[in-house]
Scaffold this motif. Structure first.
Motif, PDB file in Angstrom:
ATOM      1  N   ASN A   1      40.426  24.323 -34.648  1.00 35.91           N
ATOM      2  CA  ASN A   1      41.235  25.298 -33.906  1.00 35.91           C
ATOM      3  C   ASN A   1      42.702  24.903 -33.856  1.00 35.91           C
ATOM      4  N   SER A   2      42.965  23.608 -33.745  1.00 36.88           N
ATOM      5  CA  SER A   2      44.363  23.174 -33.619  1.00 36.88           C
ATOM      6  C   SER A   2      45.062  23.065 -34.975  1.00 36.88           C
ATOM      7  N   SER A   3      44.292  23.116 -36.066  1.00 36.81           N
ATOM      8  CA  SER A   3      44.918  22.999 -37.393  1.00 36.81           C
ATOM      9  C   SER A   3      44.766  24.281 -38.201  1.00 36.81           C
ATOM     10  N   PHE A   4      43.590  24.518 -38.775  1.00 41.07           N
ATOM     11  CA  PHE A   4      43.394  25.653 -39.684  1.00 41.07           C
ATOM     12  C   PHE A   4      43.058  26.956 -38.970  1.00 41.07           C
ATOM     13  N   GLY A   5      42.286  26.868 -37.900  1.00 39.37           N
ATOM     14  CA  GLY A   5      41.755  28.080 -37.273  1.00 39.37           C
ATOM     15  C   GLY A   5      40.584  28.629 -38.073  1.00 39.37           C
ATOM     16  N   GLY A   6      40.007  29.733 -37.583  1.00 38.81           N
ATOM     17  CA  GLY A   6      38.830  30.324 -38.226  1.00 38.81           C
ATOM     18  C   GLY A   6      37.672  30.354 -37.252  1.00 38.81           C
ATOM     19  N   SER A   7      36.553  30.901 -37.693  1.00 40.96           N
ATOM     20  CA  SER A   7      35.421  31.073 -36.778  1.00 40.96           C
ATOM     21  C   SER A   7      34.723  29.760 -36.459  1.00 40.96           C
ATOM     22  N   GLY A   8      34.723  28.809 -37.408  1.00 38.71           N
ATOM     23  CA  GLY A   8      34.057  27.529 -37.188  1.00 38.71           C
ATOM     24  C   GLY A   8      32.659  27.432 -37.774  1.00 38.71           C
TER      25      GLY A   8
END
Length: 305
Positions: free
Chosen positions: A142-149
């Motif tokens: 979340n703090s770098s790339f983002g996305g759903s995970g």
């Protein structure tokens, strides 16, 4: 210190692409392919980083001052790989400052799949760094790339999962998805890389049209996990593709490139790149080879057993 090795699985998202960002249940599978990260102590105050591709060729190498990571001081030259690496390591350092305190390291990464396959070069790296720093990989994402995970969940799991964001928090559970008809499921590489970041950004501008679709995708995902026949599986995946085509206002991959193909073709992940899933009673290799797509993998060749 002796060297430490960390490993993470690659991923494929079979249902729920894009809509997973809005809380849909998505069926995801870890792949046989992934990435290793090997860490050993090195010269103080520096991180020597070397990344190897599947053929053991170096595709990135650099020496980075630990202070540059702590202060997130990127390279002034146009080195997006180095700057991205510094960004990830900086956020890892914030979560656990002990790791980079008063010591340097030599780090190697080793991919077991070609970089352009889109099976999770970034997610396997983030999960490996999180293991090294003993921090939460989802927070680091979340703090770098983002996305759903979902890709982080696959990196950590050796079985198929249903992944869902509930109040923006990642939740996932292992599911008994092991279709008896998997010999008729194939994965074809499209010879082009699709940026997940730009695909997600594009979806976010369209998402207002997705009202009501989450429940439809949830139902399809659950039916796919439970289904017993190839024909039912094919119909569900085809319906999923049509729904997503309407939301994204994009013609399906089959309509664009494979309209004369007798089976079902479904986009995976970011539409228009990486792998597609092909469902066919007959072996489709000859068809795709003739079209210029030479990388056709059987289910058991790519999906974690």
């Amino acid at each position: 210190m002796a060297s430490q090795t960390y490993y993470s699985n690659g991923k494929l998202l079979l249902t729920g692409e894009y809509i997973v960002l809005d809380g849909a249940e998505a069926l995801a599978v870890p792949t046989r392919f992934g990435q290793n990260l090997v860490v050993k102590e090195g010269k103080s105050d520096f991180l020597k980083w070397t990344s190897f591709d599947v053929d053991q060729n170096i595709w990135f190498t650099d020496t980075i001052a630990i202070e540059s990571i702590k202060n997130k001081k990127g390279s002034e030259q146009n080195s997006s790989v180095k700057n991205t690496l510094i960004e990830i390591l900086h956020h890892a350092h914030i979560q656990n400052p002990e790791v980079l305190a008063n010591r340097g390291y030599e780090v190697e990464t080793h991919l077991t799949f070609p970089r352009n396959w889109g099976l999770g070069t970034s997610s396997t790296l983030i999960n490996n760094i999180a293991q090294w720093f003993q921090i939460d990989a989802f927070k680091l994402l979340n703090s770098s790339f983002g996305g759903s995970g979902y890709d982080i969940a696959c990196a950590q799991t050796d079985q198929p999962i249903v992944y869902q964001l509930i109040e923006e928090q990642p939740t996932f559970s292992v599911v008994p998805f092991n279709p008896s008809f998997k010999a008729h499921i194939y994965f074809v590489y499209l010879n082009q890389k699709q940026s997940s970041r730009s695909a997600i950004a594009n979806y976010l501008t369209q998402r207002h049209k997705s009202v009501g679709i989450v429940s439809k995708i949830n139902k399809i995902t659950q039916q796919i996990i439970a289904c017993k026949t190839l024909s039912e599986f094919a119909k569900l995946m085809e319906y999923h593709e049509i729904l997503m085509s309407e939301i994204l206002e994009t013609t399906t991959i089959k309509e664009r490139f494979f309209s004369d193909f007798k089976g079902v073709v479904k986009s995976l992940g970011a539409w228009g790149g990486d792998f597609i899933m092909v469902i066919s009673p007959e072996n489709p290799e000859a068809y795709f080879h003739e079209k210029g797509y030479d990388k056709v993998l059987k289910y058991h060749e790519i999906i974690y057993p």
